[in-house]
Design a protein around this motif. Structure first.
Motif, PDB file in Angstrom:
ATOM      1  N   UNK A   1      74.512  41.378  40.395  1.00 22.72           N
ATOM      2  CA  UNK A   1      75.716  40.877  41.057  1.00 22.72           C
ATOM      3  C   UNK A   1      76.964  41.037  40.190  1.00 22.72           C
ATOM      4  N   UNK A   2      76.763  41.124  38.874  1.00 24.91           N
ATOM      5  CA  UNK A   2      77.930  41.298  37.987  1.00 24.91           C
ATOM      6  C   UNK A   2      77.890  42.667  37.306  1.00 24.91           C
ATOM      7  N   UNK A   3      77.045  43.548  37.831  1.00 20.20           N
ATOM      8  CA  UNK A   3      77.039  44.926  37.355  1.00 20.20           C
ATOM      9  C   UNK A   3      76.528  45.127  35.957  1.00 20.20           C
ATOM     10  N   UNK A   4      75.660  44.251  35.497  1.00 23.72           N
ATOM     11  CA  UNK A   4      75.110  44.377  34.143  1.00 23.72           C
ATOM     12  C   UNK A   4      73.682  44.917  34.221  1.00 23.72           C
ATOM     13  N   UNK A   5      73.447  45.983  33.473  1.00 19.65           N
ATOM     14  CA  UNK A   5      72.125  46.586  33.410  1.00 19.65           C
ATOM     15  C   UNK A   5      71.640  46.587  31.961  1.00 19.65           C
ATOM     16  N   UNK A   6      70.961  45.527  31.552  1.00 18.16           N
ATOM     17  CA  UNK A   6      70.501  45.453  30.164  1.00 18.16           C
ATOM     18  C   UNK A   6      69.418  46.496  29.892  1.00 18.16           C
ATOM     19  N   UNK A   7      69.232  46.801  28.632  1.00 18.89           N
ATOM     20  CA  UNK A   7      68.156  47.711  28.230  1.00 18.89           C
ATOM     21  C   UNK A   7      66.853  46.929  28.285  1.00 18.89           C
ATOM     22  N   UNK A   8      66.237  46.907  29.464  1.00 15.05           N
ATOM     23  CA  UNK A   8      65.067  46.067  29.662  1.00 15.05           C
ATOM     24  C   UNK A   8      63.868  46.550  28.850  1.00 15.05           C
ATOM     25  N   UNK A   9      63.778  47.857  28.629  1.00 18.64           N
ATOM     26  CA  UNK A   9      62.685  48.360  27.815  1.00 18.64           C
ATOM     27  C   UNK A   9      62.742  47.815  26.399  1.00 18.64           C
ATOM     28  N   UNK A  10      63.952  47.788  25.835  1.00 20.42           N
ATOM     29  CA  UNK A  10      64.128  47.253  24.480  1.00 20.42           C
ATOM     30  C   UNK A  10      63.844  45.754  24.450  1.00 20.42           C
ATOM     31  N   UNK A  11      64.340  45.035  25.468  1.00 23.19           N
ATOM     32  CA  UNK A  11      64.110  43.596  25.526  1.00 23.19           C
ATOM     33  C   UNK A  11      62.626  43.274  25.661  1.00 23.19           C
ATOM     34  N   UNK A  12      61.946  44.000  26.520  1.00 26.46           N
ATOM     35  CA  UNK A  12      60.515  43.751  26.716  1.00 26.46           C
ATOM     36  C   UNK A  12      59.733  44.058  25.449  1.00 26.46           C
ATOM     37  N   UNK A  13      60.186  45.064  24.701  1.00 22.89           N
ATOM     38  CA  UNK A  13      59.531  45.366  23.437  1.00 22.89           C
ATOM     39  C   UNK A  13      59.637  44.206  22.462  1.00 22.89           C
ATOM     40  N   UNK A  14      60.797  43.548  22.476  1.00 24.43           N
ATOM     41  CA  UNK A  14      61.002  42.402  21.574  1.00 24.43           C
ATOM     42  C   UNK A  14      60.180  41.195  22.005  1.00 24.43           C
ATOM     43  N   UNK A  15      60.215  40.881  23.307  1.00 30.08           N
ATOM     44  CA  UNK A  15      59.524  39.673  23.766  1.00 30.08           C
ATOM     45  C   UNK A  15      58.008  39.851  23.729  1.00 30.08           C
ATOM     46  N   UNK A  16      57.549  41.111  23.750  1.00 28.75           N
ATOM     47  CA  UNK A  16      56.106  41.358  23.708  1.00 28.75           C
ATOM     48  C   UNK A  16      55.497  40.883  22.397  1.00 28.75           C
ATOM     49  N   UNK A  17      56.331  40.785  21.360  1.00 23.40           N
ATOM     50  CA  UNK A  17      55.822  40.356  20.048  1.00 23.40           C
ATOM     51  C   UNK A  17      55.934  38.846  19.844  1.00 23.40           C
ATOM     52  N   UNK A  18      56.548  38.153  20.801  1.00 26.83           N
ATOM     53  CA  UNK A  18      56.704  36.704  20.678  1.00 26.83           C
ATOM     54  C   UNK A  18      55.372  36.002  20.900  1.00 26.83           C
ATOM     55  N   UNK A  19      55.060  35.002  20.095  1.00 23.41           N
ATOM     56  CA  UNK A  19      53.831  34.234  20.346  1.00 23.41           C
ATOM     57  C   UNK A  19      53.981  33.399  21.605  1.00 23.41           C
ATOM     58  N   UNK A  20      52.913  33.263  22.376  1.00 22.73           N
ATOM     59  CA  UNK A  20      52.962  32.438  23.587  1.00 22.73           C
ATOM     60  C   UNK A  20      53.164  30.979  23.190  1.00 22.73           C
ATOM     61  N   UNK A  21      54.069  30.306  23.923  1.00 20.78           N
ATOM     62  CA  UNK A  21      54.337  28.896  23.624  1.00 20.78           C
ATOM     63  C   UNK A  21      53.858  27.981  24.738  1.00 20.78           C
ATOM     64  N   UNK A  22      53.042  28.528  25.663  1.00 18.43           N
ATOM     65  CA  UNK A  22      52.574  27.725  26.785  1.00 18.43           C
ATOM     66  C   UNK A  22      51.079  27.391  26.686  1.00 18.43           C
ATOM     67  N   UNK A  23      50.488  27.682  25.520  1.00 18.80           N
ATOM     68  CA  UNK A  23      49.089  27.314  25.321  1.00 18.80           C
ATOM     69  C   UNK A  23      48.995  25.840  24.936  1.00 18.80           C
TER      70      UNK A  23
END
Length: 227
Positions: free
Chosen positions: A165-187
């Motif tokens: 809606x505001x015309x922003x297209x983040x680099x989702x591949x880069x973001x997903x690469x970063x979050x993929x290394x985050x430890x799960x906090x919902x266990x």
């Protein structure tokens, strides 16, 4: 009224029978929102239809497992900005005053930085104000989308729509690469650790400050009332 923001707020809130019953009206708004790409409108329509035709209890359980366990998918904006710092309290006071300056008062017991509530506020603003309001928090929206995609949840579509809606297209591949290394906090272990840390902080602080935490209210009812 920017209808699409109100619709996305409803969809981002805890699923209820009322939400399910209104799915046709929600789909109509999505289909008429030409500022969204056709493919995204189609995906949102399918998401609403799936939500509306599935078992409500399953949808509610899925929602809670995503948003009410752990902090990484918190729907409280300032959780991702200030964490547990004292600055968070002042930020919420400022946001609440922003709502009041717009002639709105909370009609429910909810923290002002709850994203669906913030979207309801933006839905009452001008196009320019709403765009600025979303722009101010777009890094959080992109991060939440990436984390939801990593969890395999179609709720990411709601955040993708806001960014579109505001015309922003983040680099989702880069973001997903970063979050993929985050430890799960919902266990269970991770949640126990957070609880222990908060108890230690509370004792050390002797209860002098009230620190807001992730909402565990599972019967969210949105809406402002006008002054």
């Amino acid at each position: 009224m920017i209808k699409i923001f109100a619709v996305l707020a409803r969809l981002m809130d805890y699923p209820t029978a009322e939400l399910i019953e209104s799915r046709s009206a929600l789909i109509d708004v999505v289909r008429e929102e030409t500022r969204l790409p056709v493919s995204l409108r189609d995906s949102l329509t399918a998401f609403i239809q799936q939500l509306g035709t599935g078992d409500l209890l399953d949808a509610q359980e899925d929602y809670v497992s995503l948003f009410d366990r752990g902090r990484s998918l918190s729907l409280l904006l300032f959780e991702h900005v200030h964490g547990e710092s004292r600055d968070r309290g002042q930020a919420m006071v400022d946001l609440l005053q922003q709502y009041r300056d717009a002639g709105l008062e909370l009609s429910v017991k909810e923290l002002p930085d709850y994203i669906p509530l913030y979207l309801e506020y933006l839905a009452t603003r001008s196009e320019a104000e709403a765009a600025q309001g979303l722009g101010d928090v777009h890094p959080i929206l992109a991060l939440l989308s990436a984390r939801l995609q990593e969890r395999g949840s179609n709720y990411h579509l709601l955040f993708d729509a806001l960014l579109a809606m505001i015309g922003i297209q983040p680099n989702m591949g880069e973001l997903r690469g970063k979050v993929a290394t985050e430890p799960r906090d919902d266990t269970a272990a991770a949640m126990d650790k957070v609880w222990e840390e908060e108890m230690v902080a509370f004792v050390e602080d002797k209860g002098a400050s009230c620190r807001p935490t992730q909402s565990t209210n599972q019967t969210h009812t949105l809406h402002f009332r006008e002054n």
